[in-house]
Design an enzyme around this catalytic site. Structure first.
Site, PDB file in Angstrom:
ATOM      1  N   GLY A 114     -15.549  21.363  46.778  1.00  0.00           N
ATOM      2  CA  GLY A 114     -16.640  20.392  46.656  1.00  0.00           C
ATOM      3  C   GLY A 114     -17.943  21.177  46.544  1.00  0.00           C
ATOM      4  N   ALA A 115     -18.790  20.778  45.584  1.00  0.00           N
ATOM      5  CA  ALA A 115     -19.943  21.614  45.237  1.00  0.00           C
ATOM      6  C   ALA A 115     -20.867  21.947  46.416  1.00  0.00           C
ATOM      7  CB  ALA A 115     -20.710  20.957  44.096  1.00  0.00           C
ATOM      8  N   ARG A 139     -15.759  30.977  42.227  1.00  0.00           N
ATOM      9  CA  ARG A 139     -15.483  29.813  41.358  1.00  0.00           C
ATOM     10  C   ARG A 139     -16.649  29.670  40.386  1.00  0.00           C
ATOM     11  NH1 ARG A 139     -13.231  24.363  43.930  1.00  0.00           N
ATOM     12  NH2 ARG A 139     -12.478  24.079  41.809  1.00  0.00           N
ATOM     13  N   GLN A 183      -7.302  15.405  45.317  1.00  0.00           N
ATOM     14  CA  GLN A 183      -8.402  15.335  46.288  1.00  0.00           C
ATOM     15  C   GLN A 183      -8.743  13.888  46.640  1.00  0.00           C
ATOM     16  OE1 GLN A 183      -8.319  17.304  43.610  1.00  0.00           O
ATOM     17  NE2 GLN A 183      -9.644  19.082  43.790  1.00  0.00           N
ATOM     18  N   ASP A 227     -20.409  18.798  39.970  1.00  0.00           N
ATOM     19  CA  ASP A 227     -20.413  20.221  40.336  1.00  0.00           C
ATOM     20  C   ASP A 227     -21.569  20.973  39.695  1.00  0.00           C
ATOM     21  OD1 ASP A 227     -17.494  19.152  40.512  1.00  0.00           O
ATOM     22  OD2 ASP A 227     -17.692  20.826  41.900  1.00  0.00           O
ATOM     23  N   ASN A 253     -18.011  17.368  36.232  1.00  0.00           N
ATOM     24  CA  ASN A 253     -17.337  16.932  37.462  1.00  0.00           C
ATOM     25  C   ASN A 253     -15.835  17.082  37.239  1.00  0.00           C
ATOM     26  OD1 ASN A 253     -17.520  15.882  40.168  1.00  0.00           O
ATOM     27  ND2 ASN A 253     -16.657  13.973  39.404  1.00  0.00           N
ATOM     28  N   LYS A 254     -15.073  16.782  38.275  1.00  0.00           N
ATOM     29  CA  LYS A 254     -13.621  16.953  38.239  1.00  0.00           C
ATOM     30  C   LYS A 254     -13.018  16.368  36.963  1.00  0.00           C
ATOM     31  CE  LYS A 254     -11.595  18.740  40.568  1.00  0.00           C
ATOM     32  NZ  LYS A 254     -11.268  20.158  40.291  1.00  0.00           N
TER      33      LYS A 254
HETATM   34  O1  MRU Z   1     -12.238  21.324  42.555  1.00  0.00           O
HETATM   35  P1  MRU Z   1     -13.050  20.664  43.627  1.00  0.00           P
HETATM   36  O2  MRU Z   1     -12.242  19.882  44.613  1.00  0.00           O
HETATM   37  O3  MRU Z   1     -14.009  21.631  44.288  1.00  0.00           O
HETATM   38  O4  MRU Z   1     -13.924  19.634  42.824  1.00  0.00           O
HETATM   39  C1  MRU Z   1     -14.821  18.845  43.509  1.00  0.00           C
HETATM   40  C2  MRU Z   1     -15.408  17.803  42.656  1.00  0.00           C
HETATM   41  O5  MRU Z   1     -15.228  17.768  41.458  1.00  0.00           O
HETATM   42  C3  MRU Z   1     -16.319  16.865  43.314  1.00  0.00           C
HETATM   43  O6  MRU Z   1     -16.295  15.643  42.622  1.00  0.00           O
HETATM   44  C4  MRU Z   1     -17.713  17.426  43.274  1.00  0.00           C
HETATM   45  O7  MRU Z   1     -17.823  18.637  43.926  1.00  0.00           O
HETATM   46  C5  MRU Z   1     -18.622  16.392  43.707  1.00  0.00           C
HETATM   47  S1  MRU Z   1     -19.930  16.762  44.794  1.00  0.00           S
HETATM   48  C6  MRU Z   1     -19.332  16.526  46.344  1.00  0.00           C
END
Ligand code: MRU
Length: 369
Positions: free
Chosen positions: A54-55, A94, A207, A248, A258-259
């Site tokens: 999560g960012a 990352r 997630q 992100d 984003n994801k």
């Molecule tokens: O691969 P991740 O689990 O780190 O990805 C996280 C996301 O894509 C979240 O939607 C993103 O960080 C949103 S901000 C909390």
């Protein structure tokens, strides 16, 4: 937020052990494990392998990682070349989330202002803890501003449940407190507004199904886990009032990484006239770029994450193979939703439209000279 009645964050500094500790998110919701991060190697592993993810949380972990680089066994924190090299290693963990670079650079800059080793350690810890606290406050402010969107929808529906679709986990586990996309939802729920959340499972690492569902359940919020492909159908049948997601990395012109799968939700939302909001702290904006599709690096993760599914089996977390043993898989972890599909951004400074002029009006200090 509370876990079994106890206030918890996904990351903290244990003052007694003088150690950074995190909740290991890989095994949630079935196993609750706390991990110590004692070396930069530990921090890099935690970020890469998604012990933390999560960012905003990656940003906070990177920030504390700079402090860890100063106090890990070799005590070389007074050496600038060493510090720069460790910061680069942390930032390489990352590639997509902007917050990682922001958090690491911010603590590095604070450390470099000090000359002697002890001063550097003190500055590193205090700046990193400030990053952690600031992100908690930012998320609370995102909740405060985003509340109006849910409140308006609730009024429009005469107090009937507001159905919000979210993707991945942009909750407190992904941040420090409250979350980004979930902050307005928690705030609305705490003010007795009836909300129900459609939780995209978010393959490959689930997630949504594992983390968002766990968080919302712990808070008592009505939610339903759906497959990643169900959102469009629910939207066509009037079962989604709002989409709220995190990000992100977002460009100064409003393109949103984003994801993976977020873009498809934005397309379906636009086709069905459903507002699509993105919630983010300012640490997630990449002020140096405008074109997200061209300029945001998209992480390619291990194809085995696609080929396997993890879950609880006979009381143990286990992983099983889904496709034929020999079938290859591809695993781009993020996608970019163009600004034109975004209804608005919910930030700690307020809500704005997804275009450069309106973003810059909220953050005038980021205008290019
Ligand atoms: O691969 P991740 O689990 O780190 O990805 C996280 C996301 O894509 C979240 O939607 C993103 O960080 C949103 S901000 C909390």
């Amino acid at each position: 937020m509370k876990v079994e009645g106890k206030d918890m964050r996904p990351i903290w500094f244990d003052e007694v052990k003088k150690t950074v500790q995190v909740i290991d998110q890989r095994f949630l919701p079935h196993e609750f494990i706390i991990k110590d991060l004692n070396s930069v190697e530990d921090v890099i592993f935690a970020i890469k392998e998604m012990v933390v993810r999560g960012a905003p949380l990656i940003g906070a972990t990177g920030a504390l990682g700079v402090y860890v680089s100063l106090v890990q066994e070799n005590n070389r924190g007074a050496d600038n070349d060493y510090l720069e090299a460790e910061c680069h290693r942390l930032k390489d963990a990352r590639p997509t989330a902007m917050n990682l670079f922001w958090g690491v650079d911010r603590v590095r800059d604070a450390v470099l202002k000090e000359i002697d080793y002890n001063g550097r350690v003190r500055a590193g810890l205090s700046e990193a803890l400030e990053v952690v606290e600031e992100e908690a406050v930012n998320c609370r402010e995102i909740g405060r501003h985003g509340l109006s969107i849910i409140q308006d929808m609730s009024r429009k529906k005469g107090g009937e449940a507001v159905n919000i679709l979210t993707h991945c986990n942009a909750g407190w586990l992904a941040c420090v407190e409250y979350g980004t996309a979930t902050a307005p939802i928690y705030t609305a729920f705490d003010r007795n507004i009836d909300v129900h959340v459609w939780v995209d499972e978010t393959r490959p690492l689930n997630q949504g199904a594992r983390l968002t569902a766990w968080e919302l359940g712990k808070h008592g919020i009505n939610h339903t886990v759906i497959t990643d492909n169900a959102g469009g159908h629910l939207m066509q049948h009037g079962m989604v009032d709002l989409v709220m997601v995190g990000t992100d990395r977002t460009t100064r012109a409003g393109d949103v990484a984003n994801k993976i799968g977020t873009y498809l939700k934005a397309l379906a939302a636009r086709d069905n006239n459903i507002p699509f909001y993105v919630a983010l702290p300012s640490s997630t904006f990449d002020w140096s770029i405008t074109d997200g599709i061209k300029d945001i690096p998209i992480e390619d993760r291990d194809p085995d994450e696609i080929r396997h599914v993890q879950g609880l089996c006979h009381g143990k977390v286990q992983s099983v193979l889904v496709p034929p043993e020999t079938s290859p898989a591809a695993n781009p972890a993020f996608d970019v939703t163009p600004a034109r599909l975004v209804t608005g951004f919910i930030t700690e400074k307020g809500i704005c439209n997804a275009n450069e002029a309106d973003i810059m009006a909220l953050f005038p200090e980021k205008r290019m000279a």
